[in-house]
Design a protein around this motif. Structure first.
Motif, PDB file in Angstrom:
ATOM      1  N   ASN A 131       0.443  -1.422   0.051  1.00 55.04           N
ATOM      2  CA  ASN A 131       0.312   0.143  -0.244  1.00 55.04           C
ATOM      3  C   ASN A 131       1.065   1.271  -0.116  1.00 55.04           C
ATOM      4  O   ASN A 131       0.398   2.245  -0.126  1.00 55.04           O
ATOM      5  CB  ASN A 131      -1.120   0.246   1.342  1.00 55.04           C
ATOM      6  N   LYS A 132       2.156   1.158  -0.095  1.00 52.04           N
ATOM      7  CA  LYS A 132       3.436   2.229   0.356  1.00 52.04           C
ATOM      8  C   LYS A 132       3.939   1.907  -0.976  1.00 52.04           C
ATOM      9  O   LYS A 132       3.856   1.407  -2.001  1.00 52.04           O
ATOM     10  CB  LYS A 132       3.745   2.719   1.017  1.00 52.04           C
ATOM     11  N   THR A 133       4.905   3.232  -1.808  1.00 51.02           N
ATOM     12  CA  THR A 133       5.379   2.758  -2.920  1.00 51.02           C
ATOM     13  C   THR A 133       7.640   3.196  -2.133  1.00 51.02           C
ATOM     14  O   THR A 133       7.180   3.578  -0.716  1.00 51.02           O
ATOM     15  CB  THR A 133       5.267   4.173  -3.709  1.00 51.02           C
ATOM     16  N   SER A 134       8.684   2.861  -3.059  1.00 54.80           N
ATOM     17  CA  SER A 134       9.379   3.229  -2.402  1.00 54.80           C
ATOM     18  C   SER A 134       9.454   4.154  -2.897  1.00 54.80           C
ATOM     19  O   SER A 134      10.174   4.392  -4.141  1.00 54.80           O
ATOM     20  CB  SER A 134      10.578   1.753  -2.852  1.00 54.80           C
ATOM     21  N   PRO A 135      10.938   5.132  -2.092  1.00 54.34           N
ATOM     22  CA  PRO A 135      11.440   4.746  -0.743  1.00 54.34           C
ATOM     23  C   PRO A 135       9.712   5.251  -0.137  1.00 54.34           C
ATOM     24  O   PRO A 135       9.619   6.251  -0.510  1.00 54.34           O
ATOM     25  CB  PRO A 135      11.831   5.850  -0.116  1.00 54.34           C
ATOM     26  N   THR A 136       9.977   4.802   1.166  1.00 56.45           N
ATOM     27  CA  THR A 136       8.634   5.617   2.138  1.00 56.45           C
ATOM     28  C   THR A 136       9.403   5.609   3.971  1.00 56.45           C
ATOM     29  O   THR A 136      10.442   4.976   3.577  1.00 56.45           O
ATOM     30  CB  THR A 136       7.532   4.968   2.457  1.00 56.45           C
ATOM     31  N   ASN A 137       8.868   6.635   4.516  1.00 55.58           N
ATOM     32  CA  ASN A 137       9.002   6.565   5.723  1.00 55.58           C
ATOM     33  C   ASN A 137       7.543   5.880   6.847  1.00 55.58           C
ATOM     34  O   ASN A 137       8.307   5.982   7.514  1.00 55.58           O
ATOM     35  CB  ASN A 137       9.376   7.884   5.951  1.00 55.58           C
ATOM     36  N   ALA A 138       6.997   5.394   6.412  1.00 56.85           N
ATOM     37  CA  ALA A 138       5.878   4.935   6.920  1.00 56.85           C
ATOM     38  C   ALA A 138       5.986   4.109   8.264  1.00 56.85           C
ATOM     39  O   ALA A 138       6.774   3.248   7.642  1.00 56.85           O
ATOM     40  CB  ALA A 138       4.961   4.167   6.083  1.00 56.85           C
ATOM     41  N   ASP A 139       5.828   4.041   9.077  1.00 52.80           N
ATOM     42  CA  ASP A 139       5.664   2.983  10.093  1.00 52.80           C
ATOM     43  C   ASP A 139       5.047   1.808   9.894  1.00 52.80           C
ATOM     44  O   ASP A 139       5.405   1.106  10.355  1.00 52.80           O
ATOM     45  CB  ASP A 139       4.337   3.720  11.442  1.00 52.80           C
ATOM     46  N   SER A 140       4.614   1.538   9.102  1.00 49.75           N
ATOM     47  CA  SER A 140       3.050   0.416   8.668  1.00 49.75           C
ATOM     48  C   SER A 140       4.271   0.067   6.903  1.00 49.75           C
ATOM     49  O   SER A 140       2.813   1.409   6.276  1.00 49.75           O
ATOM     50  CB  SER A 140       2.498  -0.436   9.690  1.00 49.75           C
ATOM     51  N   ILE A 141       3.393  -0.730   6.384  1.00 49.63           N
ATOM     52  CA  ILE A 141       3.570  -1.290   5.152  1.00 49.63           C
ATOM     53  C   ILE A 141       2.398  -2.419   4.780  1.00 49.63           C
ATOM     54  O   ILE A 141       2.456  -3.280   5.713  1.00 49.63           O
ATOM     55  CB  ILE A 141       4.619  -1.637   4.267  1.00 49.63           C
ATOM     56  N   THR A 142       1.597  -2.064   4.694  1.00 50.15           N
ATOM     57  CA  THR A 142       0.132  -3.477   4.275  1.00 50.15           C
ATOM     58  C   THR A 142       0.418  -4.338   2.874  1.00 50.15           C
ATOM     59  O   THR A 142       0.322  -4.013   1.977  1.00 50.15           O
ATOM     60  CB  THR A 142      -1.140  -2.758   4.282  1.00 50.15           C
ATOM     61  N   TYR A 143       0.270  -5.647   2.824  1.00 49.84           N
ATOM     62  CA  TYR A 143       0.405  -6.267   1.648  1.00 49.84           C
ATOM     63  C   TYR A 143      -0.175  -6.665   1.474  1.00 49.84           C
ATOM     64  O   TYR A 143      -0.705  -7.101   1.939  1.00 49.84           O
ATOM     65  CB  TYR A 143       2.171  -6.985   1.347  1.00 49.84           C
ATOM     66  N   THR A 144      -0.984  -6.492  -0.309  1.00 51.35           N
ATOM     67  CA  THR A 144      -2.108  -7.469  -0.457  1.00 51.35           C
ATOM     68  C   THR A 144      -1.260  -8.702  -0.918  1.00 51.35           C
ATOM     69  O   THR A 144      -0.474  -8.524  -2.072  1.00 51.35           O
ATOM     70  CB  THR A 144      -2.962  -7.006  -0.997  1.00 51.35           C
ATOM     71  N   ILE A 145      -1.668 -10.321  -0.798  1.00 47.78           N
ATOM     72  CA  ILE A 145      -1.431 -11.576  -1.126  1.00 47.78           C
ATOM     73  C   ILE A 145      -2.675 -12.066  -1.955  1.00 47.78           C
ATOM     74  O   ILE A 145      -3.163 -12.296  -1.327  1.00 47.78           O
ATOM     75  CB  ILE A 145      -0.182 -12.604  -0.328  1.00 47.78           C
ATOM     76  N   VAL A 146      -2.415 -12.261  -3.319  1.00 48.30           N
ATOM     77  CA  VAL A 146      -3.251 -12.967  -3.986  1.00 48.30           C
ATOM     78  C   VAL A 146      -3.088 -14.393  -4.626  1.00 48.30           C
ATOM     79  O   VAL A 146      -2.112 -14.148  -5.096  1.00 48.30           O
ATOM     80  CB  VAL A 146      -3.737 -11.988  -5.359  1.00 48.30           C
ATOM     81  N   PHE A 147      -3.756 -15.159  -4.048  1.00 49.15           N
ATOM     82  CA  PHE A 147      -3.644 -16.667  -4.511  1.00 49.15           C
ATOM     83  C   PHE A 147      -4.397 -16.688  -6.174  1.00 49.15           C
ATOM     84  O   PHE A 147      -5.286 -16.313  -6.146  1.00 49.15           O
ATOM     85  CB  PHE A 147      -3.825 -17.250  -3.894  1.00 49.15           C
ATOM     86  N   SER A 148      -3.760 -18.044  -7.417  1.00 48.55           N
ATOM     87  CA  SER A 148      -4.885 -18.018  -7.492  1.00 48.55           C
ATOM     88  C   SER A 148      -5.664 -18.885  -7.703  1.00 48.55           C
ATOM     89  O   SER A 148      -6.984 -18.853  -8.632  1.00 48.55           O
ATOM     90  CB  SER A 148      -3.600 -19.205  -8.654  1.00 48.55           C
ATOM     91  N   GLU A 149      -6.272 -19.417  -6.145  1.00 47.42           N
ATOM     92  CA  GLU A 149      -7.219 -19.984  -5.963  1.00 47.42           C
ATOM     93  C   GLU A 149      -7.406 -20.256  -3.929  1.00 47.42           C
ATOM     94  O   GLU A 149      -6.663 -19.715  -3.670  1.00 47.42           O
ATOM     95  CB  GLU A 149      -7.638 -21.829  -6.530  1.00 47.42           C
ATOM     96  N   ALA A 150      -8.282 -20.080  -3.812  1.00 46.31           N
ATOM     97  CA  ALA A 150      -8.800 -19.620  -2.437  1.00 46.31           C
ATOM     98  C   ALA A 150      -8.081 -21.020  -1.393  1.00 46.31           C
ATOM     99  O   ALA A 150      -7.948 -21.751  -2.457  1.00 46.31           O
ATOM    100  CB  ALA A 150     -10.408 -20.234  -1.956  1.00 46.31           C
ATOM    101  N   VAL A 151      -7.555 -20.317  -0.316  1.00 41.83           N
ATOM    102  CA  VAL A 151      -6.492 -21.431   0.271  1.00 41.83           C
ATOM    103  C   VAL A 151      -7.510 -21.767   1.986  1.00 41.83           C
ATOM    104  O   VAL A 151      -7.486 -20.267   1.904  1.00 41.83           O
ATOM    105  CB  VAL A 151      -5.276 -21.031   0.707  1.00 41.83           C
ATOM    106  N   THR A 152      -6.852 -22.332   2.212  1.00 45.27           N
ATOM    107  CA  THR A 152      -6.975 -22.776   3.488  1.00 45.27           C
ATOM    108  C   THR A 152      -5.137 -22.192   4.934  1.00 45.27           C
ATOM    109  O   THR A 152      -4.792 -22.977   3.703  1.00 45.27           O
ATOM    110  CB  THR A 152      -7.647 -23.488   4.284  1.00 45.27           C
ATOM    111  N   GLY A 153      -4.991 -22.484   6.182  1.00 46.54           N
ATOM    112  CA  GLY A 153      -3.934 -22.338   6.721  1.00 46.54           C
ATOM    113  C   GLY A 153      -3.671 -21.068   6.494  1.00 46.54           C
ATOM    114  O   GLY A 153      -1.966 -21.600   7.443  1.00 46.54           O
ATOM    115  N   PHE A 154      -3.062 -20.291   5.575  1.00 50.96           N
ATOM    116  CA  PHE A 154      -2.187 -19.370   5.138  1.00 50.96           C
ATOM    117  C   PHE A 154      -2.215 -18.191   6.645  1.00 50.96           C
ATOM    118  O   PHE A 154      -3.317 -18.014   6.553  1.00 50.96           O
ATOM    119  CB  PHE A 154      -2.507 -18.413   4.340  1.00 50.96           C
TER     120      PHE A 154
END
Length: 168
Positions: A131-154
């Motif tokens: 959710n941020k571009t590089s470089p950043t001085n943000a306290d946190s960065i949120t990543y979104t991970i998209v899978f090719s199909e529904a997964v469980t246990g991640f």
């Protein structure tokens, strides 16, 4: 007959007429749908004892599985179907008409198992976005991970960061 009496009575032997075709009352699988198992064991139960039933008499309808093991006699048989890697398909087996007979010589009726979805394709990560571009001085960065199909246990423990400055 010159008036002679029959001195002994004769009885005929009863002959049982059986015109009922044997049928597979049950075809069950040891897996539920969906499955990623490398094989499915089917149990085939006839309503009466049959002979002449063989591995070659089973049709694997997906065209992707193979009957690799077969055993049984009388009313109960077992067939193991090996599934195909890197494929997703619906598996059913069929026993066509006339592949085995009962004691009277009647051929079986056709029967097809319920379908089982076989999913032997491993999920892949389609994308990882921040959710941020590089470089950043943000306290946190949120990543979104998209899978090719529904997964469980991640879980977050499954993520390995490449920085010594942050935690997941």
């Amino acid at each position: 007959r010159a008036g002679n009496k029959i001195s002994t009575a004769k009885t005929s032997t009863a002959i049982r007429v059986d015109r009922i075709e044997p049928n597979q009352t049950v075809i069950t699988a040891n897996r539920t749908s969906p499955t990623n198992a490398d094989s499915i064991t089917y149990t085939i139960v006839f309503n009466e004892s049959v002979t002449g039933f063989a591995k070659e008499d089973i049709t694997v309808n997906s065209g992707k599985g193979t009957v690799t093991s077969f055993s049984g006699s009388g009313t109960t048989y077992t067939a193991v179907v090996t599934t195909t890697d890197n494929q997703e398909y619906t598996e059913t087996i069929t026993i066509p008409t006339g592949k085995c007979i009962d004691k009277a010589g009647n051929g079986n009726v056709a029967k097809t198992s319920d379908g089982i979805v076989v999913d032997r394709i491993d999920p892949t990560i389609s994308s990882i976005t921040a959710n941020k571009t590089s470089p950043t001085n943000a306290d946190s960065i949120t990543y979104t991970i998209v899978f090719s199909e529904a997964v469980t246990g991640f879980e977050k423990e499954d993520i390995i960061g490449n920085s010594t400055k942050g935690t997941v």
